[in-house]
Scaffold this active site. Structure first.
Site, PDB file in Angstrom:
ATOM      1  N   ARG A  37       0.829  -1.217   0.000  1.00  0.00           N
ATOM      2  CA  ARG A  37       0.000   0.000   0.000  1.00  0.00           C
ATOM      3  C   ARG A  37       0.863   1.267   0.000  1.00  0.00           C
ATOM      4  O   ARG A  37       0.479   2.277  -0.596  1.00  0.00           O
ATOM      5  CB  ARG A  37      -0.945   0.003   1.205  1.00  0.00           C
ATOM      6  N   LYS A 199     -16.946 -19.148   3.176  1.00  0.00           N
ATOM      7  CA  LYS A 199     -18.377 -19.171   3.459  1.00  0.00           C
ATOM      8  C   LYS A 199     -19.241 -18.526   2.386  1.00  0.00           C
ATOM      9  O   LYS A 199     -18.955 -17.427   1.930  1.00  0.00           O
ATOM     10  CB  LYS A 199     -18.636 -18.451   4.778  1.00  0.00           C
ATOM     11  N   GLY A 356      -7.753  -9.495   0.432  1.00  0.00           N
ATOM     12  CA  GLY A 356      -6.520  -9.886   1.129  1.00  0.00           C
ATOM     13  C   GLY A 356      -5.972 -11.249   0.750  1.00  0.00           C
ATOM     14  O   GLY A 356      -4.851 -11.379   0.260  1.00  0.00           O
ATOM     15  N   GLY A 379     -11.895  -5.111   1.995  1.00  0.00           N
ATOM     16  CA  GLY A 379     -13.329  -4.884   2.169  1.00  0.00           C
ATOM     17  C   GLY A 379     -13.940  -3.999   1.087  1.00  0.00           C
ATOM     18  O   GLY A 379     -15.050  -4.259   0.621  1.00  0.00           O
TER      19      GLY A 379
HETATM   20  C1  3PG Z   1      -8.556  -2.150   5.313  1.00  0.00           C
HETATM   21  O1  3PG Z   1      -7.403  -2.497   5.583  1.00  0.00           O
HETATM   22  O2  3PG Z   1      -9.451  -2.940   4.988  1.00  0.00           O
HETATM   23  C2  3PG Z   1      -8.869  -0.682   5.324  1.00  0.00           C
HETATM   24  O3  3PG Z   1      -7.753   0.038   5.704  1.00  0.00           O
HETATM   25  C3  3PG Z   1     -10.065  -0.374   6.171  1.00  0.00           C
HETATM   26  O4  3PG Z   1      -9.824  -0.689   7.519  1.00  0.00           O
HETATM   27  P1  3PG Z   1     -11.061  -0.988   8.474  1.00  0.00           P
HETATM   28  O5  3PG Z   1     -11.630  -2.295   8.010  1.00  0.00           O
HETATM   29  O6  3PG Z   1     -10.507  -1.030   9.861  1.00  0.00           O
HETATM   30  O7  3PG Z   1     -12.052   0.139   8.284  1.00  0.00           O
HETATM   31 MG    MG Z   2     -10.996  -4.188   6.604  1.00  0.00          MG
END
Ligand code: 3PG
Ligand code: MG
Length: 399
Positions: A37, A199, A356, A379
């Site tokens: 990142r 899941k 991820g 996310g």
């Molecule tokens: C992540 O790593 O998914 C983002 O930086 C968002 O972080 P968070 O899920 O704690 O909001």
């Molecule tokens: Mg996250």
């Protein structure tokens, strides 16, 4: 996707630029263990420097509970950030608003860079508090958001602030949006998606949206067991959400009614124990032994997927096909990943991957750099694949 400004639309010379970054990187014992990142953010900072801006980097880190907590300080990121921009110094402020921040920002000259302390040390950040956004905005002349991976959060530094200053997407945000739009909004067809993971329940919205968008949906990982089970397959001891059978059947029906190709494993690699180098067998899905669990897709499934992908022009990939962290259950994912890399290299396939686990799996296969685009988001990438509007993106829409 909304129309948004880019750096080219902003007057930056001598301006204080509030650059929302996502420095929420994996760390261990004060060291960054994956700098992706930071590296992907660096070109935006360099572009801002080249344009004579004063760069003020804002970020969250981890999930502190709305108050200062040294365990979540951004200070350990100063050095890695500096390194990513060719060793230029990076100033640091102990707070992201108020006098400490003001002092550091006031001392910046054109081309200088500062990092402010974790935004989430203030509870108002996650509440998208307008007063807090105003305090942040007071530190800058323009706002640039490069944190696509945090754009699914409607927080003061990602949402409210964008309405207070001239704003634009940074280069990374722009690249993420362009890649996702090329894959899902205006793709060359046929389009395929590979969706894996444990899941069905956590990826229900994603599966439903994918069935509206893609021609071929490949399902792998333990979630495939749930769909197989819903079709009456005995999955033995495999991870399986038995209580999701009705939902799984609805997904299968939707695929059929929509004329989509939904690909489930036809053979699997099973083991009695889930541990590295456990003895394995490869069996058809109708032959899973009662005391074994499916941990990877088998070679016939891999061949079928590869054959199908060779006919596609676009691929979105989220989630591994097997338990890739534990060899030999990495084989299916690795083989398909390498094939995707080859198809991409020969210009036959546009491949976009994110989430991820997906990125780790592609790195493990040695092909993360060979995709057309790999998202930095977890996310936020998922929410995009669910067809949701991301507040941090929506707020950048040209007014
Ligand atoms: C992540 O790593 O998914 C983002 O930086 C968002 O972080 P968070 O899920 O704690 O909001
Ligand atoms: Mg996250």
């Amino acid at each position: 996707m909304p129309q948004f400004n880019t750096l080219d639309d902003l007057d930056l010379k001598g301006k204080r630029v509030l650059l929302r970054a996502d420095l929420n990187v994996p760390m261990q014992d004060g060291r960054v263990t994956d700098a992706t990142r930071i590296e992907r953010l660096a070109p935006t900072i360099e572009a801002l420097i080249a344009r004579g801006a004063k760069v003020v980097v804002l970020s969250h880190f981890g999930r502190p509970k709305g108050k200062p907590d040294p365990a979540f300080s951004l200070r350990p990121l100063v050095q890695p950030l500096s390194q990513a921009i060719g060793g230029r110094p990076v100033a640091f402020a102990d707070d992201c608003v108020g006098p400490a921040a003001q002092r550091v920002v006031d001392a910046l000259k054109p081309g200088d860079v500062a990092l402010l302390e974790n935004l989430r040390f203030h509870a108002e950040e996650e509440k998208n508090d307008p007063g807090f956004a105003k305090q942040l905005a007071a530190l800058g002349d323009v706002y640039v958001n490069d944190a696509f991976s945090a754009a699914h959060r409607a927080h003061a530094s990602t949402e409210a602030i964008a309405h207070l200053l001239p704003s634009a997407a940074g280069k990374l945000m722009q690249a993420e949006l362009e890649a996702l739009s090329a894959a899902l909004e205006t793709p060359q067809r046929p389009v395929a998606a590979i969706v894996g993971g444990a899941k069905v329940s956590t990826k229900l919205d994603l599966l439903n949206f994918m069935l509206e968008k893609v021609d071929v949906l490949v399902i792998g990982g333990a979630m495939a067991n749930t769909l197989l089970f819903a079709q009456g397959v005995d999955v033995g001891k495999s991870l399986c959400e038995r209580d999701m059978a009705d939902t799984a059947r609805a997904i299968l029906d939707k695929a059929r009614q929509g004329g989509r190709t939904l690909m489930l494993p036809v053979d699997v690699v099973v083991a009695r124990e889930f541990k590295a180098n456990a003895p394995t067998e490869t069996v058809g899905v109708d032959r899973i032994p009662a005391d074994a669990m499916a941990l990877d897709v088998g070679p016939q499934t891999v061949a079928a997927i590869e054959q199908r992908l060779a006919e596609c022009r676009t691929l979105v990939w989220n989630g591994p096909l097997g338990a890739f962290e534990t060899p030999p259950f990495d084989r299916g994912t690795t083989e398909v990943a390498r094939r995707v890399a080859d198809l991409t290299a020969s210009g036959k396939l546009l491949s976009v991957a994110g989430g991820g686990d997906t990125v780790s799996a592609l790195s493990h296969a040695g092909v993360a750099e060979k995709m057309t685009y790999v998202s930095t988001a977890g996310g936020a990438f998922l929410e995009w694949l669910e067809g949701r509007e991301l507040p941090g993106v929506a707020a950048l829409a040209r007014k």
